[in-house]
Design a protein around this motif. Structure first.
Motif, PDB file in Angstrom:
ATOM      1  N   ALA A 155       0.826  -1.208   0.000  1.00  0.00           N
ATOM      2  CA  ALA A 155       0.000   0.000   0.000  1.00  0.00           C
ATOM      3  C   ALA A 155       0.860   1.257   0.000  1.00  0.00           C
ATOM      4  O   ALA A 155       0.564   2.230  -0.716  1.00  0.00           O
ATOM      5  CB  ALA A 155      -0.925  -0.010   1.216  1.00  0.00           C
ATOM      6  N   HIS A 156       1.929   1.256   0.760  1.00  0.00           N
ATOM      7  CA  HIS A 156       2.841   2.409   0.824  1.00  0.00           C
ATOM      8  C   HIS A 156       3.485   2.677  -0.532  1.00  0.00           C
ATOM      9  O   HIS A 156       3.560   3.825  -0.986  1.00  0.00           O
ATOM     10  CB  HIS A 156       3.907   2.152   1.883  1.00  0.00           C
ATOM     11  CG  HIS A 156       4.932   3.222   2.017  1.00  0.00           C
ATOM     12  ND1 HIS A 156       4.620   4.559   2.133  1.00  0.00           N
ATOM     13  CD2 HIS A 156       6.303   3.151   2.043  1.00  0.00           C
ATOM     14  CE1 HIS A 156       5.734   5.278   2.240  1.00  0.00           C
ATOM     15  NE2 HIS A 156       6.756   4.449   2.174  1.00  0.00           N
ATOM     16  N   VAL A 157       3.928   1.615  -1.188  1.00  0.00           N
ATOM     17  CA  VAL A 157       4.554   1.779  -2.507  1.00  0.00           C
ATOM     18  C   VAL A 157       3.546   2.358  -3.495  1.00  0.00           C
ATOM     19  O   VAL A 157       3.858   3.286  -4.251  1.00  0.00           O
ATOM     20  CB  VAL A 157       5.129   0.441  -3.006  1.00  0.00           C
ATOM     21  CG1 VAL A 157       5.531   0.533  -4.475  1.00  0.00           C
ATOM     22  CG2 VAL A 157       6.338   0.047  -2.160  1.00  0.00           C
ATOM     23  N   LEU A 158       2.339   1.824  -3.502  1.00  0.00           N
ATOM     24  CA  LEU A 158       1.323   2.312  -4.446  1.00  0.00           C
ATOM     25  C   LEU A 158       0.941   3.763  -4.155  1.00  0.00           C
ATOM     26  O   LEU A 158       0.719   4.550  -5.082  1.00  0.00           O
ATOM     27  CB  LEU A 158       0.086   1.428  -4.390  1.00  0.00           C
ATOM     28  CG  LEU A 158       0.246   0.009  -4.935  1.00  0.00           C
ATOM     29  CD1 LEU A 158      -1.060  -0.767  -4.779  1.00  0.00           C
ATOM     30  CD2 LEU A 158       0.667   0.019  -6.401  1.00  0.00           C
ATOM     31  N   GLU A 159       0.874   4.124  -2.875  1.00  0.00           N
ATOM     32  CA  GLU A 159       0.438   5.472  -2.509  1.00  0.00           C
ATOM     33  C   GLU A 159       1.550   6.505  -2.616  1.00  0.00           C
ATOM     34  O   GLU A 159       1.304   7.645  -3.035  1.00  0.00           O
ATOM     35  CB  GLU A 159      -0.088   5.487  -1.065  1.00  0.00           C
ATOM     36  CG  GLU A 159      -1.422   4.795  -0.867  1.00  0.00           C
ATOM     37  CD  GLU A 159      -1.931   4.950   0.559  1.00  0.00           C
ATOM     38  OE1 GLU A 159      -1.530   5.932   1.243  1.00  0.00           O
ATOM     39  OE2 GLU A 159      -2.717   4.100   1.002  1.00  0.00           O
ATOM     40  N   ASN A 160       2.768   6.132  -2.211  1.00  0.00           N
ATOM     41  CA  ASN A 160       3.790   7.144  -1.974  1.00  0.00           C
ATOM     42  C   ASN A 160       5.111   6.965  -2.720  1.00  0.00           C
ATOM     43  O   ASN A 160       5.922   7.900  -2.734  1.00  0.00           O
ATOM     44  CB  ASN A 160       4.109   7.190  -0.463  1.00  0.00           C
ATOM     45  CG  ASN A 160       2.889   7.458   0.384  1.00  0.00           C
ATOM     46  OD1 ASN A 160       2.132   8.380   0.101  1.00  0.00           O
ATOM     47  ND2 ASN A 160       2.678   6.641   1.406  1.00  0.00           N
ATOM     48  N   ILE A 161       5.345   5.817  -3.310  1.00  0.00           N
ATOM     49  CA  ILE A 161       6.649   5.555  -3.916  1.00  0.00           C
ATOM     50  C   ILE A 161       6.567   5.452  -5.432  1.00  0.00           C
ATOM     51  O   ILE A 161       7.350   6.084  -6.147  1.00  0.00           O
ATOM     52  CB  ILE A 161       7.277   4.261  -3.341  1.00  0.00           C
ATOM     53  CG1 ILE A 161       7.363   4.339  -1.810  1.00  0.00           C
ATOM     54  CG2 ILE A 161       8.647   4.021  -3.955  1.00  0.00           C
ATOM     55  CD1 ILE A 161       8.192   5.472  -1.258  1.00  0.00           C
ATOM     56  N   ALA A 162       5.655   4.655  -5.940  1.00  0.00           N
ATOM     57  CA  ALA A 162       5.562   4.437  -7.386  1.00  0.00           C
ATOM     58  C   ALA A 162       5.056   5.704  -8.076  1.00  0.00           C
ATOM     59  O   ALA A 162       4.120   6.352  -7.613  1.00  0.00           O
ATOM     60  CB  ALA A 162       4.637   3.265  -7.686  1.00  0.00           C
ATOM     61  N   ALA A 163       5.695   6.042  -9.178  1.00  0.00           N
ATOM     62  CA  ALA A 163       5.276   7.171 -10.000  1.00  0.00           C
ATOM     63  C   ALA A 163       4.475   6.652 -11.184  1.00  0.00           C
ATOM     64  O   ALA A 163       4.441   5.441 -11.457  1.00  0.00           O
ATOM     65  CB  ALA A 163       6.499   7.947 -10.482  1.00  0.00           C
ATOM     66  N   ALA A 164       3.834   7.564 -11.889  1.00  0.00           N
ATOM     67  CA  ALA A 164       3.066   7.178 -13.077  1.00  0.00           C
ATOM     68  C   ALA A 164       3.973   6.446 -14.059  1.00  0.00           C
ATOM     69  O   ALA A 164       5.073   6.902 -14.357  1.00  0.00           O
ATOM     70  CB  ALA A 164       2.461   8.416 -13.730  1.00  0.00           C
ATOM     71  N   GLY A 165       3.513   5.305 -14.524  1.00  0.00           N
ATOM     72  CA  GLY A 165       4.284   4.516 -15.475  1.00  0.00           C
ATOM     73  C   GLY A 165       5.140   3.439 -14.853  1.00  0.00           C
ATOM     74  O   GLY A 165       5.591   2.520 -15.550  1.00  0.00           O
ATOM     75  N   ASP A 166       5.403   3.528 -13.546  1.00  0.00           N
ATOM     76  CA  ASP A 166       6.187   2.483 -12.885  1.00  0.00           C
ATOM     77  C   ASP A 166       5.390   1.182 -12.843  1.00  0.00           C
ATOM     78  O   ASP A 166       4.162   1.197 -12.680  1.00  0.00           O
ATOM     79  CB  ASP A 166       6.538   2.890 -11.453  1.00  0.00           C
ATOM     80  CG  ASP A 166       7.599   3.971 -11.376  1.00  0.00           C
ATOM     81  OD1 ASP A 166       8.228   4.257 -12.415  1.00  0.00           O
ATOM     82  OD2 ASP A 166       7.801   4.519 -10.274  1.00  0.00           O
ATOM     83  N   ARG A 167       6.108   0.083 -12.971  1.00  0.00           N
ATOM     84  CA  ARG A 167       5.482  -1.232 -12.844  1.00  0.00           C
ATOM     85  C   ARG A 167       5.793  -1.786 -11.461  1.00  0.00           C
ATOM     86  O   ARG A 167       6.959  -1.902 -11.071  1.00  0.00           O
ATOM     87  CB  ARG A 167       6.017  -2.190 -13.910  1.00  0.00           C
ATOM     88  CG  ARG A 167       5.458  -3.608 -13.786  1.00  0.00           C
ATOM     89  CD  ARG A 167       6.126  -4.565 -14.757  1.00  0.00           C
ATOM     90  NE  ARG A 167       5.619  -5.913 -14.577  1.00  0.00           N
ATOM     91  CZ  ARG A 167       6.123  -7.000 -15.189  1.00  0.00           C
ATOM     92  NH1 ARG A 167       7.141  -6.862 -16.042  1.00  0.00           N
ATOM     93  NH2 ARG A 167       5.601  -8.186 -14.963  1.00  0.00           N
ATOM     94  N   VAL A 168       4.755  -2.118 -10.704  1.00  0.00           N
ATOM     95  CA  VAL A 168       4.917  -2.675  -9.364  1.00  0.00           C
ATOM     96  C   VAL A 168       4.507  -4.141  -9.407  1.00  0.00           C
ATOM     97  O   VAL A 168       3.359  -4.465  -9.730  1.00  0.00           O
ATOM     98  CB  VAL A 168       4.072  -1.909  -8.329  1.00  0.00           C
ATOM     99  CG1 VAL A 168       4.298  -2.492  -6.937  1.00  0.00           C
ATOM    100  CG2 VAL A 168       4.400  -0.421  -8.355  1.00  0.00           C
ATOM    101  N   SER A 169       5.452  -5.013  -9.102  1.00  0.00           N
ATOM    102  CA  SER A 169       5.224  -6.456  -9.212  1.00  0.00           C
ATOM    103  C   SER A 169       5.447  -7.128  -7.863  1.00  0.00           C
ATOM    104  O   SER A 169       6.235  -6.656  -7.036  1.00  0.00           O
ATOM    105  CB  SER A 169       6.170  -7.071 -10.250  1.00  0.00           C
ATOM    106  OG  SER A 169       6.015  -6.450 -11.505  1.00  0.00           O
TER     107      SER A 169
END
Length: 206
Positions: A155-169
C-alpha cells in the motif's frame, strides 16, 4: 524513465524468477529476507517489523545485521509507527493478553543501526495503515490485529513511492501465515488492484 519495482515477500518464489527480480530497478524484501536465493539476491530496501519479538530478534546479536541482503540494502523501512502501536497496547491487553510484547517499539534500534552503517531509515506513515484498515473492511475480514507488513508495504509503494508509469510487481506472496493478519481479505485487496492494473504478480518466463 518508468521503473520496475518488485516487492518480494517471504513466501515461496517460483523457480526462474531470480533473474527478473535482480534486474528490477528497485527490490524490496522483508525482515530476514528469506526470499533471497530462489528470489534473487538484489536488495535495495529491507522493510522490518519494528515492534515485538521479530524486531528484538533481528537487532539481537549480529546475524541479521551481517546478512548479505541487509548489507547491500541502502534503506531500512519500519512498517509500524510507535504512536499508533502505543495506542493499541491497552485494547490488546484485554482482547489478546498473550500479545503482551506486541507493541514494544524498537525503532530506535533500527535507527541506530542505519545511522552507524550509513543507511537511510524511513517509517511508513501511520495513515497508510489506517487507510488500509478502511479498505480491508470492504472484504469483511475475520477479526484481526493488524495487516501484514507485506500488505502495508504494498500500500505504501502504491500510494507514496511508485510514479506514473512504474510497474509494481509481487513475488513470494502466498497470503498465509500469522493467525492475526487478515490474509483472506489481503488476498482480495491485492487481486482487486491487480485487476485494476496497478499491480501484477511475477511469473517465470515461458
Amino acid at each position: 524513465m518508468p521503473r520496475s519495482i518488485v516487492i518480494v515477500g517471504n513466501g515461496a518464489v517460483p523457480e526462474g524468477l531470480a533473474g527478473t527480480i535482480d534486474a528490477a530497478d528497485l527490490v524490496i524484501r522483508f525482515n530476514g529476507c528469506r526470499s533471497a536465493g530462489p528470489g534473487g539476491t538484489k536488495t535495495d530496501i529491507v522493510a522490518v517489523c519494528n515492534t515485538g519479538r521479530p524486531a528484538l530478534e533481528m537487532l539481537a546479536g549480529g546475524r541479521w545485521k551481517a546478512s548479505a541482503t541487509v548489507r547491500q540494502a541502502r534503506e531500512i523501512w519500519c512498517v509500524r509507527t510507535a504512536e499508533m502501536f502505543a495506542a493499541m497496547r491497552a485494547p490488546l491487553a484485554v482482547s489478546h493478553p498473550d500479545l503482551g510484547d506486541f507493541c514494544d517499539d524498537y525503532t530506535a534500534g533500527f535507527q541506530a543501526f542505519a545511522s552507524v552503517t550509513g543507511r537511510r531509515l524511513a517509517i511508513v506513515p501511520a495513515e497508510v495503515h489506517r487507510r488500509l484498515d478502511l479498505s480491508l473492511a470492504a472484504f469483511v475480514p475475520e477479526p484481526y490485529v493488524v495487516p501484514s507488513s507485506g500488505l502495508i508495504v504494498i500500500a505504501h509503494v502504491l500510494e507514496n513511492i511508485a510514479a506514473a508509469g512504474d510497474r509494481v510487481s509481487l513475488a513470494g506472496f502466498g497470503h498465509e501465515g500469522w493467525q492475526w493478519h487478515p490474509f483472506a481479505a489481503e488476498r482480495r485487496w491485492v487481486e482487486e488492484r491487480i485487476a485494476a492494473g496497478r499491480l501484477d504478480r511475477l511469473h517465470p518466463p515461458a
